[in-house]
Enzyme design. Sequence first.
Site, PDB file in Angstrom:
ATOM      1  N   ARG A   1      -3.368  -0.131   4.809  1.00 41.73           N
ATOM      2  CA  ARG A   1      -4.140  -1.540   4.084  1.00 41.73           C
ATOM      3  C   ARG A   1      -3.170  -3.229   3.840  1.00 41.73           C
ATOM      4  O   ARG A   1      -3.093  -4.581   4.360  1.00 41.73           O
ATOM      5  CB  ARG A   1      -4.663  -1.344   2.570  1.00 41.73           C
ATOM      6  CG  ARG A   1      -5.507   0.455   2.960  1.00 41.73           C
ATOM      7  CD  ARG A   1      -6.102   1.103   1.691  1.00 41.73           C
ATOM      8  NE  ARG A   1      -4.771   1.460   1.273  1.00 41.73           N
ATOM      9  CZ  ARG A   1      -4.405   2.634   0.270  1.00 41.73           C
ATOM     10  NH1 ARG A   1      -5.832   2.428  -0.746  1.00 41.73           N
ATOM     11  NH2 ARG A   1      -3.823   3.417   0.097  1.00 41.73           N
TER      12      ARG A   1
ATOM     13  N   ASP B   1      -8.488   3.747   1.090  1.00 40.47           N
ATOM     14  CA  ASP B   1      -8.309   4.197   1.658  1.00 40.47           C
ATOM     15  C   ASP B   1      -8.770   4.721   3.167  1.00 40.47           C
ATOM     16  O   ASP B   1      -9.489   5.913   3.064  1.00 40.47           O
ATOM     17  CB  ASP B   1      -6.819   5.403   1.391  1.00 40.47           C
ATOM     18  CG  ASP B   1      -6.178   5.459   1.903  1.00 40.47           C
ATOM     19  OD1 ASP B   1      -5.951   4.938   3.323  1.00 40.47           O
ATOM     20  OD2 ASP B   1      -5.641   6.432   1.540  1.00 40.47           O
TER      21      ASP B   1
ATOM     22  N   CYS C   1       0.674  -1.083  -0.158  1.00 38.73           N
ATOM     23  CA  CYS C   1       0.210   0.392   0.212  1.00 38.73           C
ATOM     24  C   CYS C   1       0.399   1.580  -0.133  1.00 38.73           C
ATOM     25  O   CYS C   1       2.407   0.867  -0.405  1.00 38.73           O
ATOM     26  CB  CYS C   1      -1.177  -0.072   1.426  1.00 38.73           C
ATOM     27  SG  CYS C   1      -0.507  -0.029   2.353  1.00 38.73           S
TER      28      CYS C   1
END
Length: 176
Positions: free
Chosen positions: A15, A139, A9
């Site tokens: 993430r 996100d 990420c």
Amino acid sequence: MPYRVMTVCTGNICRSPMAESVLRRRFAEAGLDGEVVVDSSGISDEEDGNPVDRRARAVLTDAGYDVPEHRAHRVSRAEIASRDLLLAMTARHARWLRTQAPDEASAGRVVLYRSFDPDAPAVDGPGAVADESDLDIADPWYGDRGDFEEALAQIEAAADGVVEHVRRELAARSRS
């Protein structure tokens, strides 16, 4: 030699470590624990050395996942070259990884994580979406707990597809 998977990420604190935790459990449940190694990284060094974001840790823990000790780091060209599968959380991450890959073979191992979700939009073929950014994992950084839960749900939805893909890759490896 184990099959090596890396989730990627931006800063490697939300993430990608969430996906790492989910995949570790799914590979263990599939009996592939010793055959597959999962780690994570980011495309930026802005969070270098930081632990998993406290909100990501809370959502993972509440969902029953183990959250390993973790320190964020930026992916290196050597790591890109040494992984069998690089799972990008967004199209931007995938583009960056492909440009940093030391060769075409490494660039070809970069795949959008969510492309393994059977309910995600298709990125090629009839009725396909125009842009692979339609497969971005949301996100959660600027959001609240609900945003982290949404990211986890997207990660979980694709996890079994990742496991099946790796299982096929391991079978092909053993035949050759």
